[in-house]
Design a protein around this motif. Structure first.
Motif, PDB file in Angstrom:
ATOM      1  N   ASP A  79       0.828  -1.206   0.000  1.00 29.12           N
ATOM      2  CA  ASP A  79       0.000   0.000   0.000  1.00 29.12           C
ATOM      3  C   ASP A  79       0.867   1.262   0.000  1.00 29.12           C
ATOM      4  N   HIS A  80       0.440   2.259  -0.770  1.00 31.53           N
ATOM      5  CA  HIS A  80       1.240   3.488  -0.903  1.00 31.53           C
ATOM      6  C   HIS A  80       0.390   4.615  -1.484  1.00 31.53           C
ATOM      7  N   ASP A  81       0.984   5.792  -1.535  1.00 29.37           N
ATOM      8  CA  ASP A  81       0.401   6.951  -2.204  1.00 29.37           C
ATOM      9  C   ASP A  81       1.459   7.554  -3.118  1.00 29.37           C
ATOM     10  N   ALA A  82       1.777   6.832  -4.177  1.00 29.41           N
ATOM     11  CA  ALA A  82       2.767   7.308  -5.147  1.00 29.41           C
ATOM     12  C   ALA A  82       2.194   7.146  -6.550  1.00 29.41           C
ATOM     13  N   GLN A  83       2.543   8.079  -7.430  1.00 26.80           N
ATOM     14  CA  GLN A  83       1.976   8.080  -8.778  1.00 26.80           C
ATOM     15  C   GLN A  83       2.965   8.707  -9.749  1.00 26.80           C
ATOM     16  N   TRP A  84       3.151   8.065 -10.876  1.00 24.26           N
ATOM     17  CA  TRP A  84       4.025   8.602 -11.914  1.00 24.26           C
ATOM     18  C   TRP A  84       3.621  10.039 -12.254  1.00 24.26           C
ATOM     19  N   GLY A  85       4.624  10.902 -12.339  1.00 23.09           N
ATOM     20  CA  GLY A  85       4.404  12.282 -12.769  1.00 23.09           C
ATOM     21  C   GLY A  85       3.993  13.246 -11.682  1.00 23.09           C
ATOM     22  N   ARG A  86       3.835  12.791 -10.445  1.00 16.95           N
ATOM     23  CA  ARG A  86       3.289  13.648  -9.390  1.00 16.95           C
ATOM     24  C   ARG A  86       4.312  14.674  -8.905  1.00 16.95           C
ATOM     25  N   PRO A  87       3.911  15.949  -8.771  1.00 13.17           N
ATOM     26  CA  PRO A  87       4.750  16.980  -8.149  1.00 13.17           C
ATOM     27  C   PRO A  87       4.149  17.444  -6.818  1.00 13.17           C
ATOM     28  N   TYR A  88       4.944  18.157  -6.025  1.00 10.16           N
ATOM     29  CA  TYR A  88       4.389  18.856  -4.867  1.00 10.16           C
ATOM     30  C   TYR A  88       3.286  19.819  -5.308  1.00 10.16           C
ATOM     31  N   LEU A  89       3.448  20.385  -6.505  1.00  8.76           N
ATOM     32  CA  LEU A  89       2.531  21.395  -7.020  1.00  8.76           C
ATOM     33  C   LEU A  89       1.075  20.942  -6.968  1.00  8.76           C
ATOM     34  N   THR A  90       0.813  19.668  -7.238  1.00  8.76           N
ATOM     35  CA  THR A  90      -0.556  19.157  -7.187  1.00  8.76           C
ATOM     36  C   THR A  90      -0.848  18.383  -5.903  1.00  8.76           C
ATOM     37  N   GLU A  91       0.150  17.688  -5.373  1.00 14.99           N
ATOM     38  CA  GLU A  91      -0.104  16.857  -4.198  1.00 14.99           C
ATOM     39  C   GLU A  91      -0.424  17.697  -2.968  1.00 14.99           C
ATOM     40  N   LYS A  92       0.033  18.929  -2.930  1.00 16.86           N
ATOM     41  CA  LYS A  92      -0.283  19.797  -1.791  1.00 16.86           C
ATOM     42  C   LYS A  92      -1.785  20.014  -1.651  1.00 16.86           C
ATOM     43  N   ASP A  93      -2.520  19.918  -2.750  1.00 17.28           N
ATOM     44  CA  ASP A  93      -3.967  20.112  -2.714  1.00 17.28           C
ATOM     45  C   ASP A  93      -4.732  18.827  -2.423  1.00 17.28           C
ATOM     46  N   GLU A  94      -4.033  17.695  -2.391  1.00 17.88           N
ATOM     47  CA  GLU A  94      -4.696  16.402  -2.215  1.00 17.88           C
ATOM     48  C   GLU A  94      -4.315  15.694  -0.917  1.00 17.88           C
ATOM     49  N   ILE A  95      -3.227  16.103  -0.308  1.00 12.36           N
ATOM     50  CA  ILE A  95      -2.689  15.323   0.805  1.00 12.36           C
ATOM     51  C   ILE A  95      -3.591  15.373   2.038  1.00 12.36           C
ATOM     52  N   GLU A  96      -4.292  16.469   2.275  1.00  8.25           N
ATOM     53  CA  GLU A  96      -5.140  16.552   3.468  1.00  8.25           C
ATOM     54  C   GLU A  96      -6.207  15.463   3.453  1.00  8.25           C
ATOM     55  N   ALA A  97      -6.873  15.284   2.336  1.00  9.14           N
ATOM     56  CA  ALA A  97      -7.928  14.269   2.244  1.00  9.14           C
ATOM     57  C   ALA A  97      -7.362  12.868   2.412  1.00  9.14           C
ATOM     58  N   LYS A  98      -6.173  12.628   1.885  1.00  9.29           N
ATOM     59  CA  LYS A  98      -5.570  11.295   1.985  1.00  9.29           C
ATOM     60  C   LYS A  98      -5.143  10.981   3.419  1.00  9.29           C
ATOM     61  N   VAL A  99      -4.611  11.973   4.101  1.00  6.62           N
ATOM     62  CA  VAL A  99      -4.229  11.751   5.500  1.00  6.62           C
ATOM     63  C   VAL A  99      -5.471  11.475   6.346  1.00  6.62           C
ATOM     64  N   ARG A 100      -6.557  12.195   6.080  1.00 10.35           N
ATOM     65  CA  ARG A 100      -7.797  11.939   6.819  1.00 10.35           C
ATOM     66  C   ARG A 100      -8.311  10.523   6.565  1.00 10.35           C
ATOM     67  N   GLU A 101      -8.241  10.087   5.319  1.00  7.75           N
ATOM     68  CA  GLU A 101      -8.805   8.781   4.975  1.00  7.75           C
ATOM     69  C   GLU A 101      -7.956   7.625   5.475  1.00  7.75           C
ATOM     70  N   HIS A 102      -6.639   7.705   5.304  1.00 10.04           N
ATOM     71  CA  HIS A 102      -5.775   6.556   5.570  1.00 10.04           C
ATOM     72  C   HIS A 102      -5.100   6.604   6.942  1.00 10.04           C
ATOM     73  N   PRO A 104      -2.367   7.894   8.521  1.00  9.11           N
ATOM     74  CA  PRO A 104      -0.978   7.549   8.837  1.00  9.11           C
ATOM     75  C   PRO A 104      -0.493   8.259  10.088  1.00  9.11           C
ATOM     76  N   ASP A 105       0.419   7.598  10.789  1.00 10.77           N
ATOM     77  CA  ASP A 105       1.159   8.244  11.871  1.00 10.77           C
ATOM     78  C   ASP A 105       2.385   8.969  11.325  1.00 10.77           C
ATOM     79  N   TYR A 106       2.937   8.406  10.249  1.00  9.55           N
ATOM     80  CA  TYR A 106       4.139   8.949   9.611  1.00  9.55           C
ATOM     81  C   TYR A 106       3.876   9.110   8.121  1.00  9.55           C
ATOM     82  N   LEU A 107       4.324  10.225   7.557  1.00  7.02           N
ATOM     83  CA  LEU A 107       4.411  10.400   6.107  1.00  7.02           C
ATOM     84  C   LEU A 107       5.875  10.337   5.718  1.00  7.02           C
TER      85      LEU A 107
END
Length: 254
Positions: A79-102, A104-107
């Motif tokens: 299990d992971h949250d990695a994707q080809w082509g991903r930058p901080y530029l877009t992941e900054k807008d998505e990470i909050e929802a992923k942390v809420r859902e999954h 994690p204690d550590y990123l």
């Protein structure tokens, strides 16, 4: 008990690996995620890798992001949250929802090369995006621990001095952000993933890690967890020399 879904106990550590193609991996790879998981389990750490994906990218097709489960060894927690082509530029807008859902204690985060290569992000904007990424992740979990990997030196950084200088400048900003935003309630540490990584020796295409590159990325994150948080142990050196992935695993499908 499935390796991919260990029983949750009070001492279980949930870890979400956030990354791009370097962490996602492609057809036939072990991935550094595999080597990191194996190492921590061998040293008695009770961890669960979490995230929205559990696959590789099928590099044998032209499509980016299509699923492929052909790990060199599937016997680990994928299990992971990695994707080809991903930058901080877009992941900054998505990470909050992923942390809420999954939850994690550590990123463990290894991003940045796509920001520089594909999006032309300059160091000041890189820093701003990184700060926003951290803030959004913490909104979902104010007690989150974050470990940031430094941007790896791809072949372009070797061949193009200006690009290499941008990589170095962004890594310096990453270290400064980690020092500035580190708090007792939400620690922010750095894994020096670039320190032992040599693009000409540790990639199979100039960017993506070969098995020997995977070892060095896994080691940097393992060292950071051991040194700062007492989790697991430092990765042993010297590294073994690991055979490459079979060429037919990367061959195009006609």
């Amino acid at each position: 008990m499935s390796l991919a879904h260990p029983a949750h106990t009070p001492d279980m550590i949930n870890i979400m690996i956030v990354g791009d193609s370097i962490s996602h991996g492609s057809s036939g790879d072990w991935t550094w995620r595999y080597r990191f998981w194996k190492h921590l389990r061998e040293h008695g750490s009770n961890i669960d890798l979490v995230g929205p994906k559990d696959t590789l990218d099928n590099i044998r097709t032209a499509e980016v992001g299509d699923d492929d489960a052909t790990y060199a060894d599937p016997e680990f927690d994928p299990d992971h949250d990695a994707q080809w082509g991903r930058p901080y530029l877009t992941e900054k807008d998505e990470i909050e929802a992923k942390v809420r859902e999954h939850e994690p204690d550590y990123l463990l985060v290894l991003l940045g090369i796509n920001d520089l290569f594909w999006y032309g992000v300059e160091p000041p904007q890189f820093e701003a995006n990184l700060r926003e990424f951290v803030a959004c992740a913490r909104r979902a979990n104010p007690g989150l621990t974050i470990v940031l990997g430094t941007v790896l030196p791809c072949r372009k950084a070797v061949d193009d001095p200006d690009f290499g200088a941008r990589v170095d400048a962004c890594n310096n900003r990453l270290r400064a952000v980690a020092e500035d935003l580190d708090t007792p309630s939400s620690p922010l540490a750095v894994a020096e993933t670039a320190a032992e990584f040599i693009a000409t020796e540790h990639t199979w295409d100039g960017t993506h890690p070969n098995p020997n590159g995977e070892l060095r990325i896994a080691a940097a994150f393992a060292d950071a967890l051991a040194d700062r948080f007492g989790i697991g142990a430092r990765y042993p050196r010297p590294y073994p020399d690991v055979p490459p992935v079979a060429l037919d695993a990367k061959a195009s499908i006609d």
